[in-house]
Design an enzyme around this catalytic site. Structure first.
Site, PDB file in Angstrom:
ATOM      1  N   ASP A 208      28.765  43.770  51.234  1.00 16.41           N
ATOM      2  CA  ASP A 208      29.871  43.742  50.270  1.00 16.41           C
ATOM      3  C   ASP A 208      29.756  44.973  49.380  1.00 16.41           C
ATOM      4  O   ASP A 208      28.690  45.592  49.285  1.00 16.41           O
ATOM      5  CB  ASP A 208      29.833  42.481  49.401  1.00 16.41           C
ATOM      6  CG  ASP A 208      31.014  42.419  48.426  1.00 16.41           C
ATOM      7  OD1 ASP A 208      32.142  42.738  48.836  1.00 16.41           O
ATOM      8  OD2 ASP A 208      30.810  42.087  47.244  1.00 16.41           O
ATOM      9  N   SER A 209      30.877  45.292  48.717  1.00 16.77           N
ATOM     10  CA  SER A 209      30.839  46.398  47.766  1.00 16.77           C
ATOM     11  C   SER A 209      29.871  46.090  46.623  1.00 16.77           C
ATOM     12  O   SER A 209      29.391  47.006  45.967  1.00 16.77           O
ATOM     13  CB  SER A 209      32.243  46.628  47.192  1.00 16.77           C
ATOM     14  OG  SER A 209      32.654  45.485  46.469  1.00 16.77           O
TER      15      SER A 209
ATOM     16  N   GLY B 184      38.035  48.154  45.108  1.00 17.86           N
ATOM     17  CA  GLY B 184      39.416  47.662  45.094  1.00 17.86           C
ATOM     18  C   GLY B 184      40.498  48.665  44.740  1.00 17.86           C
ATOM     19  O   GLY B 184      41.642  48.491  45.143  1.00 17.86           O
TER      20      GLY B 184
ATOM     21  N   CYS C 181      33.609  41.025  52.448  1.00 17.76           N
ATOM     22  CA  CYS C 181      34.429  41.756  51.479  1.00 17.76           C
ATOM     23  C   CYS C 181      35.830  41.862  52.049  1.00 17.76           C
ATOM     24  O   CYS C 181      36.006  42.365  53.174  1.00 17.76           O
ATOM     25  CB  CYS C 181      33.824  43.145  51.272  1.00 17.76           C
ATOM     26  SG  CYS C 181      34.801  44.221  50.223  1.00 17.76           S
ATOM     27  N   ASN C 182      36.811  41.402  51.281  1.00 18.67           N
ATOM     28  CA  ASN C 182      38.195  41.472  51.763  1.00 18.67           C
ATOM     29  C   ASN C 182      38.710  42.897  51.818  1.00 18.67           C
ATOM     30  O   ASN C 182      39.425  43.286  52.734  1.00 18.67           O
ATOM     31  CB  ASN C 182      39.109  40.665  50.842  1.00 18.67           C
ATOM     32  CG  ASN C 182      38.839  39.191  50.966  1.00 18.67           C
ATOM     33  OD1 ASN C 182      39.473  38.504  51.750  1.00 18.67           O
ATOM     34  ND2 ASN C 182      37.874  38.691  50.218  1.00 18.67           N
ATOM     35  N   THR C 183      38.340  43.673  50.814  1.00 16.39           N
ATOM     36  CA  THR C 183      38.830  45.050  50.741  1.00 16.39           C
ATOM     37  C   THR C 183      38.341  45.828  51.961  1.00 16.39           C
ATOM     38  O   THR C 183      39.118  46.528  52.614  1.00 16.39           O
ATOM     39  CB  THR C 183      38.328  45.692  49.425  1.00 16.39           C
ATOM     40  OG1 THR C 183      38.683  44.825  48.339  1.00 16.39           O
ATOM     41  CG2 THR C 183      38.940  47.046  49.199  1.00 16.39           C
TER      42      THR C 183
ATOM     43  N   GLU D 108      31.229  42.535  38.065  1.00 12.88           N
ATOM     44  CA  GLU D 108      30.127  43.433  38.469  1.00 12.88           C
ATOM     45  C   GLU D 108      29.228  43.767  37.289  1.00 12.88           C
ATOM     46  O   GLU D 108      28.034  43.952  37.445  1.00 12.88           O
ATOM     47  CB  GLU D 108      30.686  44.742  39.044  1.00 12.88           C
ATOM     48  CG  GLU D 108      30.998  44.710  40.519  1.00 12.88           C
ATOM     49  CD  GLU D 108      29.777  44.593  41.424  1.00 12.88           C
ATOM     50  OE1 GLU D 108      28.842  45.390  41.292  1.00 12.88           O
ATOM     51  OE2 GLU D 108      29.764  43.676  42.266  1.00 12.88           O
TER      52      GLU D 108
ATOM     53  N   CYS E 278      39.143  37.634  47.229  1.00 12.78           N
ATOM     54  CA  CYS E 278      38.138  38.642  46.899  1.00 12.78           C
ATOM     55  C   CYS E 278      36.850  37.856  46.747  1.00 12.78           C
ATOM     56  O   CYS E 278      36.815  36.839  46.034  1.00 12.78           O
ATOM     57  CB  CYS E 278      38.496  39.355  45.598  1.00 12.78           C
ATOM     58  SG  CYS E 278      37.152  40.378  44.975  1.00 12.78           S
ATOM     59  N   THR E 279      35.814  38.299  47.416  1.00 15.23           N
ATOM     60  CA  THR E 279      34.592  37.490  47.460  1.00 15.23           C
ATOM     61  C   THR E 279      33.874  37.436  46.112  1.00 15.23           C
ATOM     62  O   THR E 279      32.967  36.630  45.930  1.00 15.23           O
ATOM     63  CB  THR E 279      33.644  37.997  48.556  1.00 15.23           C
ATOM     64  OG1 THR E 279      33.360  39.389  48.321  1.00 15.23           O
ATOM     65  CG2 THR E 279      34.267  37.838  49.928  1.00 15.23           C
ATOM     66  N   HIS E 280      34.309  38.260  45.156  1.00 19.36           N
ATOM     67  CA  HIS E 280      33.745  38.161  43.802  1.00 19.36           C
ATOM     68  C   HIS E 280      34.292  36.936  43.053  1.00 19.36           C
ATOM     69  O   HIS E 280      33.647  36.449  42.128  1.00 19.36           O
ATOM     70  CB  HIS E 280      34.104  39.402  42.981  1.00 19.36           C
ATOM     71  CG  HIS E 280      33.263  40.606  43.271  1.00 19.36           C
ATOM     72  ND1 HIS E 280      33.295  41.263  44.475  1.00 19.36           N
ATOM     73  CD2 HIS E 280      32.370  41.278  42.486  1.00 19.36           C
ATOM     74  CE1 HIS E 280      32.453  42.299  44.415  1.00 19.36           C
ATOM     75  NE2 HIS E 280      31.887  42.324  43.237  1.00 19.36           N
TER      76      HIS E 280
END
Ligand code: DGL
Length: 281
Positions: free
Chosen positions: A8-9, A41, A71-73, A160, A194-196
């Site tokens: 993931d980012s 994003g 991560c969707n992005t 983040e 969004c996985t966040h």
């Protein structure tokens, strides 16, 4: 043979990893968070592709035969390109990369009663229209699905930086969900695209209560992605037999190691302090 790579980012992929690990604890995992370059994003298509491709190659170099883009992005902007144009030219073209969008879409169409679905996600994911395109494929034989999307660019930077309980995040969440529900008041299911976002589920639920929509179902991605992975491994024994099974996980971050360890321990709900290692590009 090697572990499953999870990318993931930043911290968001932990919400996916938590569920995968719960369902499939026997495997070894390597988690890589590109916290040093998050958020993705608002980045260009080319940047998201380049960074994701670099991370996938790094996970392959670490011995992972299979990588999940948690991560969707990255899934929206890079997955297809990597699958179609990068993998076939690598020294081992049998390695695989999977994303999070398709498993989510396959599940959400069974959850909605009204067919009115909301999507909250990064600007990159919303503008890619990946969810619109994948959901369009789900319509055959069912009632039509009406998707209303809202890009929420302020959420990830605040998550983040660990500001999960900040008044600023509360204001942003309330403002974005208000706009989404004004655009379509019949929404009965919201995809946390969004996985966040699962990391702030209780805040989102609180805001939905305040907006008089406590009935709305929130759809995080950990469960559909983990079951889809389990199903994939059953259907692909040639991949399953390449995965090592010592129940070990290693964590890597391109950001601050200490902050990663603290937040990862919190997000994963571990009693033991998580240890991470630094990665540089
Ligand atoms: N967690 C990621 C996603 O699912 C990316 C968030 C970001 O880096 O902006 O989209």
């Amino acid at each position: 043979m090697g572990p499953i790579g999870i990318f993931d980012s930043g911290f968001g992929g932990l919400s996916i990893f938590r569920e995968i690990h719960h369902l499939l604890p026997q495997y070894d995992y390597v988690f890589l968070g590109d916290n040093g370059r998050a958020p993705y994003g608002d980045r260009s298509f080319q940047e998201v592709f380049d960074f994701t491709n670099q991370a996938v190659r790094r996970l392959f170099d670490m011995g992972c035969p299979l990588v999940i883009l948690a991560c969707n992005t990255a899934s929206a902007k890079a997955l297809r390109n990597i699958q179609q144009n990068e993998l076939p030219h690598m020294d081992d073209p049998t390695r695989r990369v999977l994303g999070v969008i398709r498993p989510t879409v396959e599940r959400v169409s069974n959850l909605t009663y009204s067919g009115h679905i909301g999507l909250v996600a990064t600007r990159a994911t919303v503008s890619s229209q990946s969810y619109d395109m994948e959901l369009a494929k789900q319509q055959a034989g069912q009632f039509p699905i009406i998707l209303t999307s809202r890009a929420c660019p302020k959420w990830v930077p605040l998550i983040e930086s660990g500001q999960l309980n900040s008044p600023e995040l509360y204001r942003e969440v309330k403002a974005d969900l208000s706009v989404l529900l004004e655009a379509d008041p019949e929404i009965d299911t919201i995809i946390l695209g969004c996985t966040h976002y699962p990391l702030i589920t209780s805040l989102i639920q609180q805001v939905l209560q305040e907006l008089d929509h406590p009935e709305i179902i929130l759809m995080p991605q950990g469960t559909p992605v983990s079951y889809s992975l389990k199903d994939y491994l059953l259907r692909h024994p040639e991949m399953e037999c390449r995965l090592t099974k010592n129940a070990q996980t290693r964590y890597y971050t391109t950001g601050d190691v200490e902050q990663f360890e603290q937040l990862a321990t919190l997000f994963l709900g571990h009693t033991e302090h998580i240890r991470a290692e630094a990665v540089t590009w």
